[in-house]
Design an enzyme around this catalytic site. Structure first.
Site, PDB file in Angstrom:
ATOM      1  N   THR A  14      -9.696 -42.155  82.205  1.00  0.00           N
ATOM      2  CA  THR A  14      -9.649 -41.203  81.085  1.00  0.00           C
ATOM      3  C   THR A  14     -10.984 -40.455  80.952  1.00  0.00           C
ATOM      4  OG1 THR A  14     -10.184 -42.962  79.504  1.00  0.00           O
ATOM      5  CG2 THR A  14      -7.868 -42.396  79.728  1.00  0.00           C
TER       6      THR A  14
ATOM      7  N   ASP B 283      -4.658 -41.735  91.396  1.00  0.00           N
ATOM      8  CA  ASP B 283      -5.549 -40.571  91.463  1.00  0.00           C
ATOM      9  C   ASP B 283      -6.558 -40.602  92.608  1.00  0.00           C
ATOM     10  OD1 ASP B 283      -7.493 -42.431  90.534  1.00  0.00           O
ATOM     11  OD2 ASP B 283      -7.178 -41.857  88.444  1.00  0.00           O
TER      12      ASP B 283
ATOM     13  N   HIS C 220       0.369 -48.498  93.208  1.00  0.00           N
ATOM     14  CA  HIS C 220       1.405 -47.519  92.879  1.00  0.00           C
ATOM     15  C   HIS C 220       1.305 -46.244  93.713  1.00  0.00           C
ATOM     16  CE1 HIS C 220       1.891 -49.670  88.726  1.00  0.00           C
ATOM     17  NE2 HIS C 220       2.484 -50.307  89.718  1.00  0.00           N
TER      18      HIS C 220
HETATM   19  P1  NAD Z   1      -1.654 -47.610  80.278  1.00  0.00           P
HETATM   20  O1  NAD Z   1      -1.614 -46.161  79.912  1.00  0.00           O
HETATM   21  O2  NAD Z   1      -0.456 -48.434  80.030  1.00  0.00           O
HETATM   22  O3  NAD Z   1      -2.884 -48.305  79.527  1.00  0.00           O
HETATM   23  C1  NAD Z   1      -4.173 -47.763  79.580  1.00  0.00           C
HETATM   24  C2  NAD Z   1      -5.068 -48.633  78.723  1.00  0.00           C
HETATM   25  O4  NAD Z   1      -6.396 -48.161  78.881  1.00  0.00           O
HETATM   26  C3  NAD Z   1      -4.733 -48.571  77.233  1.00  0.00           C
HETATM   27  O5  NAD Z   1      -4.583 -49.879  76.729  1.00  0.00           O
HETATM   28  C4  NAD Z   1      -5.940 -47.868  76.605  1.00  0.00           C
HETATM   29  O6  NAD Z   1      -6.298 -48.440  75.373  1.00  0.00           O
HETATM   30  C5  NAD Z   1      -7.031 -48.147  77.613  1.00  0.00           C
HETATM   31  N1  NAD Z   1      -8.065 -47.106  77.699  1.00  0.00           N
HETATM   32  C6  NAD Z   1      -7.922 -45.763  77.636  1.00  0.00           C
HETATM   33  N2  NAD Z   1      -9.101 -45.143  77.841  1.00  0.00           N
HETATM   34  C7  NAD Z   1     -10.012 -46.136  78.025  1.00  0.00           C
HETATM   35  C8  NAD Z   1     -11.418 -46.144  78.285  1.00  0.00           C
HETATM   36  N3  NAD Z   1     -12.122 -45.012  78.416  1.00  0.00           N
HETATM   37  N4  NAD Z   1     -12.031 -47.339  78.417  1.00  0.00           N
HETATM   38  C9  NAD Z   1     -11.339 -48.524  78.300  1.00  0.00           C
HETATM   39  N5  NAD Z   1     -10.018 -48.565  78.046  1.00  0.00           N
HETATM   40  C10 NAD Z   1      -9.362 -47.386  77.929  1.00  0.00           C
HETATM   41  O7  NAD Z   1      -2.087 -47.674  81.816  1.00  0.00           O
HETATM   42  P2  NAD Z   1      -1.838 -48.779  82.919  1.00  0.00           P
HETATM   43  O8  NAD Z   1      -1.984 -50.143  82.338  1.00  0.00           O
HETATM   44  O9  NAD Z   1      -2.627 -48.352  84.093  1.00  0.00           O
HETATM   45  O10 NAD Z   1      -0.302 -48.665  83.340  1.00  0.00           O
HETATM   46  C11 NAD Z   1       0.350 -47.451  83.375  1.00  0.00           C
HETATM   47  C12 NAD Z   1       0.802 -46.859  84.694  1.00  0.00           C
HETATM   48  O11 NAD Z   1       0.308 -45.557  84.590  1.00  0.00           O
HETATM   49  C13 NAD Z   1       0.251 -47.348  85.967  1.00  0.00           C
HETATM   50  O12 NAD Z   1       1.323 -47.735  86.720  1.00  0.00           O
HETATM   51  C14 NAD Z   1      -0.370 -46.098  86.677  1.00  0.00           C
HETATM   52  O13 NAD Z   1       0.239 -45.902  87.925  1.00  0.00           O
HETATM   53  C15 NAD Z   1      -0.003 -44.967  85.830  1.00  0.00           C
HETATM   54  N6  NAD Z   1      -1.023 -43.947  85.494  1.00  0.00           N
HETATM   55  C16 NAD Z   1      -2.023 -43.637  86.356  1.00  0.00           C
HETATM   56  C17 NAD Z   1      -2.957 -42.671  86.018  1.00  0.00           C
HETATM   57  C18 NAD Z   1      -4.042 -42.349  87.001  1.00  0.00           C
HETATM   58  O14 NAD Z   1      -3.825 -42.459  88.199  1.00  0.00           O
HETATM   59  N7  NAD Z   1      -5.227 -41.984  86.532  1.00  0.00           N
HETATM   60  C19 NAD Z   1      -2.888 -42.028  84.773  1.00  0.00           C
HETATM   61  C20 NAD Z   1      -1.831 -42.355  83.900  1.00  0.00           C
HETATM   62  C21 NAD Z   1      -0.911 -43.340  84.278  1.00  0.00           C
END
Ligand code: NAD
Length: 259
Positions: A39, A114, A129
């Site tokens: 993020t 990503d 994934h």
């Molecule tokens: P999720 O969205 O379910 O959870 C993300 C967690 O990260 C949340 O609990 C949130 O509170 C926490 N968070 C957000 N910003 C943060 C920060 N700066 N520091 C610490 N914590 C923070 O994501 P997940 O558990 O990875 O599972 C979701 C699925 O989403 C995965 O399968 C993945 O493939 C996919 N995904 C990937 C991307 C990417 O590649 N960047 C982005 C979105 C979703």
């Protein structure tokens, strides 16, 4: 009961010192990362406070939706590709690469698509994934760049197709599809004595079983996440902070420099 930053477990710096000493004592550690580590690179997560699933239906990431409405499926993935394509690694990704380089971390198992861990310099990365930067034919498996596919979607409004007639789709694991890299991740986690979870809600299975496997085999579990997770109660330490400041602080506590 785990210690939690903000729930009477002492200062942030003290908490990071404790993560550092757990890392020093570990023989074979693995990081398990999720959308929350990215993020800070401007990529929204799914279930966090600004999560993507607050704006879109998770069904758009299912295999059945891809087959039912390939055009809408590709519109969604073109939008996701565009959000990820220009992103660069942030201090959290760079800190994990540094921990590996300095011998404190054996591997990164990520749910992210990503590619930012490899871009940051992490060498042993399991992308559970997949990776959105490439696409493959759903019929014959031949591989293309997703950029090329997205150009077709955006310029011609077409669903990208392979020479064999099959539909091209991003090389990511959709809901309802098997996680092919799971066995490799499982082997690494069975050999690890520490799992450092960073930025995951720990709700997407089977991926979220990885930290449970390390814990069940007698290893330690440290969770760095902005929000509570279902595994907090079983963790040895919970750091409820942003991934980048927490990981940067751990490097300082280990005296392996700034990132
Ligand atoms: P999720 O969205 O379910 O959870 C993300 C967690 O990260 C949340 O609990 C949130 O509170 C926490 N968070 C957000 N910003 C943060 C920060 N700066 N520091 C610490 N914590 C923070 O994501 P997940 O558990 O990875 O599972 C979701 C699925 O989403 C995965 O399968 C993945 O493939 C996919 N995904 C990937 C991307 C990417 O590649 N960047 C982005 C979105 C979703």
């Amino acid at each position: 009961m785990a210690d939690r930053r903000g729930l009477g477990s002492g200062s942030f710096a003290g908490c990071l010192e404790r993560v550092a000493s757990i890392l020093r004592a570990s023989r074979d550690s693995v990081a398990f990362t999720g959308a929350g580590i990215s993020t800070d690179s401007g990529i929204p997560d799914f279930r966090g406070r600004q999560g993507l699933w607050k704006r879109f239906d998770p069904r758009m990431a299912t295999r059945s939706f891809m087959l039912e409405d390939p055009r809408a499926f590709w519109e969604f993935y073109a939008m996701r590709f565009e959000a990820l394509a220009g992103a660069v690694p942030n201090p959290g990704h760079r800190a994990l690469a540094r921990l590996e380089g300095e011998g404190f971390l054996g591997a990164v198992i990520t749910q992210n698509i990503d590619g930012l861990h490899a871009k940051a310099g992490s060498r042993r990365v399991i992308e559970l994934h997949g990776n959105i930067m490439t696409s493959r034919c759903d019929h014959c498996g031949s591989v293309r760049s997703t950029e090329e596919c997205v150009r077709l979607v955006r310029v011609k409004g077409e669903v990208p197709r392979c020479g064999c007639g099959g539909m091209l789709r991003p090389s990511v694991v959709l809901f309802e599809e098997p996680v092919e890299m799971f066995e490799a991740a499982l082997r690494i986690s069975q050999e690890s004595d520490l799992c450092l979870v960073v930025g995951s809600s720990l709700t997407v299975y089977p991926a979220a079983a990885i930290p449970e496997v390390v814990k069940a085999a007698g290893g330690k579990l440290v969770i760095i996440n902005a929000d509570p997770t279902p595994l907090d109660e079983r963790a040895d330490l919970v750091v409820r902070e942003g991934a980048s400041p927490a990981l940067a602080g751990i490097l300082r506590a280990l005296e392996i420099g700034e990132i």
